[in-house]
Motif scaffolding. Structure first.
Motif, PDB file in Angstrom:
ATOM      1  N   TRP A   1       2.738 -34.334  -1.209  1.00  9.73           N
ATOM      2  CA  TRP A   1       2.773 -34.594  -2.546  1.00  9.73           C
ATOM      3  C   TRP A   1       1.645 -35.792  -2.802  1.00  9.73           C
ATOM      4  CZ3 TRP A   1       5.893 -31.964  -6.017  1.00  9.73           C
ATOM      5  CH2 TRP A   1       6.845 -30.891  -5.434  1.00  9.73           C
ATOM      6  N   TYR A   2       1.259 -35.597  -4.041  1.00 10.44           N
ATOM      7  CA  TYR A   2       0.234 -36.660  -4.643  1.00 10.44           C
ATOM      8  C   TYR A   2       0.230 -36.569  -6.091  1.00 10.44           C
ATOM      9  CZ  TYR A   2      -1.811 -35.559   0.023  1.00 10.44           C
ATOM     10  OH  TYR A   2      -1.976 -35.393   1.357  1.00 10.44           O
ATOM     11  N   LYS A   3      -0.201 -37.562  -6.427  1.00  9.97           N
ATOM     12  CA  LYS A   3      -0.320 -37.861  -8.055  1.00  9.97           C
ATOM     13  C   LYS A   3      -1.744 -36.972  -8.450  1.00  9.97           C
ATOM     14  CE  LYS A   3       2.502 -41.743  -8.463  1.00  9.97           C
ATOM     15  NZ  LYS A   3       2.728 -43.327  -8.990  1.00  9.97           N
TER      16      LYS A   3
ATOM     17  N   ASN B   1       4.615 -39.208 -13.356  1.00  6.26           N
ATOM     18  CA  ASN B   1       5.463 -39.502 -11.931  1.00  6.26           C
ATOM     19  C   ASN B   1       6.146 -38.153 -11.462  1.00  6.26           C
ATOM     20  OD1 ASN B   1       6.892 -40.147  -9.821  1.00  6.26           O
ATOM     21  ND2 ASN B   1       7.628 -41.995 -10.559  1.00  6.26           N
ATOM     22  N   PRO B   2       5.405 -37.559 -10.447  1.00 11.52           N
ATOM     23  CA  PRO B   2       5.958 -36.341  -9.716  1.00 11.52           C
ATOM     24  C   PRO B   2       7.376 -36.429  -9.601  1.00 11.52           C
ATOM     25  CG  PRO B   2       3.721 -37.004  -8.808  1.00 11.52           C
ATOM     26  CD  PRO B   2       4.202 -37.946  -9.647  1.00 11.52           C
ATOM     27  N   ILE B   3       7.859 -37.399  -9.108  1.00  7.55           N
ATOM     28  CA  ILE B   3       9.428 -37.990  -8.755  1.00  7.55           C
ATOM     29  C   ILE B   3      10.263 -37.622  -9.841  1.00  7.55           C
ATOM     30  CG2 ILE B   3      10.941 -39.294  -7.632  1.00  7.55           C
ATOM     31  CD1 ILE B   3       8.996 -38.182  -5.750  1.00  7.55           C
ATOM     32  N   THR B   4       9.791 -38.385 -10.909  1.00  7.52           N
ATOM     33  CA  THR B   4      10.480 -38.174 -12.182  1.00  7.52           C
ATOM     34  C   THR B   4      10.570 -36.801 -12.691  1.00  7.52           C
ATOM     35  OG1 THR B   4       9.991 -40.337 -12.694  1.00  7.52           O
ATOM     36  CG2 THR B   4      10.838 -39.037 -14.510  1.00  7.52           C
ATOM     37  N   VAL B   5       9.719 -36.137 -12.821  1.00  4.47           N
ATOM     38  CA  VAL B   5       9.687 -34.578 -13.296  1.00  4.47           C
ATOM     39  C   VAL B   5      10.505 -33.661 -12.303  1.00  4.47           C
ATOM     40  CG1 VAL B   5       8.207 -32.661 -13.859  1.00  4.47           C
ATOM     41  CG2 VAL B   5       7.558 -34.911 -14.435  1.00  4.47           C
TER      42      VAL B   5
ATOM     43  N   ARG C   1       1.193 -25.764 -20.635  1.00  7.79           N
ATOM     44  CA  ARG C   1       1.094 -26.826 -19.934  1.00  7.79           C
ATOM     45  C   ARG C   1       1.285 -26.987 -18.437  1.00  7.79           C
ATOM     46  NH1 ARG C   1       5.824 -30.343 -22.105  1.00  7.79           N
ATOM     47  NH2 ARG C   1       6.960 -28.695 -21.645  1.00  7.79           N
ATOM     48  N   ARG C   2       0.798 -27.934 -17.818  1.00  3.85           N
ATOM     49  CA  ARG C   2       1.090 -28.034 -16.421  1.00  3.85           C
ATOM     50  C   ARG C   2       2.665 -28.003 -16.115  1.00  3.85           C
ATOM     51  NH1 ARG C   2      -1.235 -32.308 -12.049  1.00  3.85           N
ATOM     52  NH2 ARG C   2       0.164 -33.989 -13.207  1.00  3.85           N
ATOM     53  N   SER C   3       3.382 -28.389 -17.089  1.00  4.25           N
ATOM     54  CA  SER C   3       4.897 -28.350 -16.787  1.00  4.25           C
ATOM     55  C   SER C   3       5.678 -27.032 -16.553  1.00  4.25           C
ATOM     56  CB  SER C   3       5.442 -28.986 -18.050  1.00  4.25           C
ATOM     57  OG  SER C   3       6.788 -28.683 -18.056  1.00  4.25           O
ATOM     58  N   ALA C   4       4.748 -25.925 -16.888  1.00  4.32           N
ATOM     59  CA  ALA C   4       5.244 -24.514 -16.654  1.00  4.32           C
ATOM     60  C   ALA C   4       5.141 -24.299 -15.121  1.00  4.32           C
ATOM     61  CB  ALA C   4       4.340 -23.565 -17.453  1.00  4.32           C
ATOM     62  N   PHE C   5       4.296 -24.852 -14.548  1.00  5.25           N
ATOM     63  CA  PHE C   5       4.040 -24.648 -13.233  1.00  5.25           C
ATOM     64  C   PHE C   5       5.130 -25.625 -12.387  1.00  5.25           C
ATOM     65  CE2 PHE C   5       0.314 -22.999 -15.286  1.00  5.25           C
ATOM     66  CZ  PHE C   5       0.675 -21.366 -14.838  1.00  5.25           C
ATOM     67  N   ASP C   6       5.122 -26.716 -12.815  1.00  4.92           N
ATOM     68  CA  ASP C   6       6.154 -27.531 -12.258  1.00  4.92           C
ATOM     69  C   ASP C   6       7.467 -27.148 -12.144  1.00  4.92           C
ATOM     70  OD1 ASP C   6       4.146 -29.810 -12.019  1.00  4.92           O
ATOM     71  OD2 ASP C   6       4.658 -30.837 -13.769  1.00  4.92           O
ATOM     72  N   SER C   7       7.978 -26.252 -13.535  1.00  7.94           N
ATOM     73  CA  SER C   7       9.142 -25.414 -13.440  1.00  7.94           C
ATOM     74  C   SER C   7       9.311 -24.868 -12.258  1.00  7.94           C
ATOM     75  CB  SER C   7       9.443 -25.049 -14.744  1.00  7.94           C
ATOM     76  OG  SER C   7       8.616 -23.944 -14.851  1.00  7.94           O
TER      77      SER C   7
END
Length: 459
Positions: free
Chosen positions: A99-101, A298-302, A322-328
């Motif tokens: 995992w990376y930022k 912060n990947p941990i928070t998300v 949004r990138r958020s779509a793929f984070d989900s």
């Protein structure tokens, strides 16, 4: 913590030292039983460094965000072959060291580093099925994107196409077998007028550029701008890391029905974001993550927020996706989309055609379409069996929605592998049209006007 004292040259050296020399991966002998037949790719290594490596060498001048003013240097984000700094203090949220930022604008750098390890590279361009151009258009346009002088904004793009036009590889298919990646949306390169108030460069309207394909985080109405996935922060080196992550999110307890990660937009009347925040804050079933650059960077928070929910709300942002779509997806959180262009009409190489298998669609052009309680009532009305099936499909998709670390290798195709195969298939189709004596222009770079239409529902 990383600091700007890392220095441009050291960053560049870190990138280069990790790379395997092309000569060690190139296939030279081409035989009938060659597993790389019709898959060979030639990299335009002769591209002048000012179109790629010079940006890495001068990373202090690059902006890592959406504005050029008062932004820190991008140098710290270029470590680990562009994956960014390691995630520190994972707190049990992530399962391994992959995992990376990661800065999403660095897609072209990561794509280039992956391409250098592609198993079917060739040094003989006449035998290549595709020509990869290691151009960094996002970095290139970012230097002058806020300049009021459009000639300055367009100067480098014009120099780039002039160079590519002079290469012998161009004449094989007049550029239609050429492709490059971009970490910005296609609209950053689609300025139609020479008005200083209009956004972006006109790279993609230059005649030579029309004959090339751009793989970008968000495509456009034109067929030669193809959407590939946003970067997430998970970059595994082996399949077991992916499996371990899938198992983790599969077992995750999800106390919230839905989550929305975003920030208020008070200057936008009838903003869908405003309505989602209102709905979320009014419900005991919702988890609202109030985003700031520090919090949602912060990947941990998300991941903590998304793993706590059954559904994740993914409205249109500054652009359609949004990138958020793929984070989900990555968190095993079922995405809820409000516009079909956010996912359904864009990422055709990656997502199932039947969107009901992995997501919920609630049509909403703006906040006025979201009556109080509508979202919650719809989500509560979905059966447990359907929820379980959708979540399993989301988790099943994870391997193809991540970009593996260039220093490792997955047996399962990842986002990069799928993009490359999609590109090869596209060139096969174009070559077929040309061999039949037909004009490939319309099918290659024509408009797809239906892609951005908003229907009342999607079957």
């Amino acid at each position: 913590m990383y600091s700007t004292s890392l220095g441009a040259n050291n960053v560049f050296n870190l990138l280069v030292k990790k790379q395997v020399h092309l000569t060690s991966t190139m296939k030279i002998n081409h035989t009938d039983d060659d597993s790389c037949l019709n898959r060979y790719i030639y990299i335009h290594d002769g591209l002048p460094a000012r179109f790629n490596y010079d940006f890495l060498n001068n990373c202090e001048s690059l902006s890592p965000g959406t504005s050029s003013s008062n932004k820190p240097s991008m140098c710290p984000q270029l470590v680990n072959l562009g994956l960014g700094p390691d995630v520190s203090n994972p707190e049990g949220v992530v399962t391994n060291k992959s995992w990376y930022k990661t800065n999403p604008y660095l897609l072209e750098v990561i794509f280039h580093n992956r391409m250098k390890k592609y198993e079917c590279l060739t040094s003989n361009s006449t035998l290549a099925s595709a020509i990869y151009v290691p151009f960094y258009p996002s970095m290139d346009v970012g230097v002058h994107l806020w300049d009021s002088n459009v000639e300055i904004r367009d100067a480098s793009a014009k120099d780039f196409v002039k160079w590519i036009l002079g290469q012998p590889e161009w004449r094989k298919m007049w550029g239609r077998d050429h492709f490059f990646g971009s970490g910005r949306t296609a609209w950053d390169f689609r300025r139609q007028r020479d008005d200083s108030s209009d956004w972006g460069s006109k790279l993609r309207f230059l005649p030579e550029s029309l004959n090339m394909t751009m793989l970008t985080i968000e495509g456009s109405e034109w067929k030669n701008d193809i959407a590939i996935l946003y970067l997430t922060n998970f970059h595994p080196t082996k399949d077991s890391e992916v499996v371990a992550w899938q198992n983790k999110v599969r077992k995750q307890e999800r106390p919230y029905l839905f989550t929305f990660a975003g920030a208020p937009r008070p200057n936008l009347e009838d903003s869908i974001w405003g309505k989602l925040i209102e709905h979320c804050q009014a419900s005991n079933n919702c988890n609202f993550l109030h985003c700031t650059e520090k919090i949602c960077g912060n990947p941990i928070t998300v991941m903590t927020a998304f793993q706590s929910s059954v559904y994740c709300l993914e409205p249109v942002g500054d652009s359609f996706t949004r990138r958020s779509a793929f984070d989900s997806f990555l968190a095993g959180c079922i995405p809820v989309f409000f516009h079909p262009t956010t996912a359904y009409t864009r990422y055709l190489w990656y997502l199932p055609k039947d969107h009901n298998k992995y997501s919920v669609f609630i049509p909403a052009k703006d906040g006025k379409d979201l009556k109080e309680g509508r979202i919650e009532n719809i989500l509560l009305g979905i059966s447990k069996e359907k929820v379980a099936a959708m979540r399993e499909e989301v988790i099943r998709l994870i391997p193809k929605l991540v970009y593996a670390d260039p220093r490792g290798r997955l047996k399962t195709p990842d986002a990069f592998d799928i993009a490359v195969q999609g590109m090869l298939d596209r060139i096969v189709n174009v070559r077929k049209v040309m061999n039949e004596g037909r004009d490939p222009s319309a099918d290659f770079a024509g408009l797809e006007n239906d892609k951005f239409k908003f229907p009342d529902s999607i079957d």
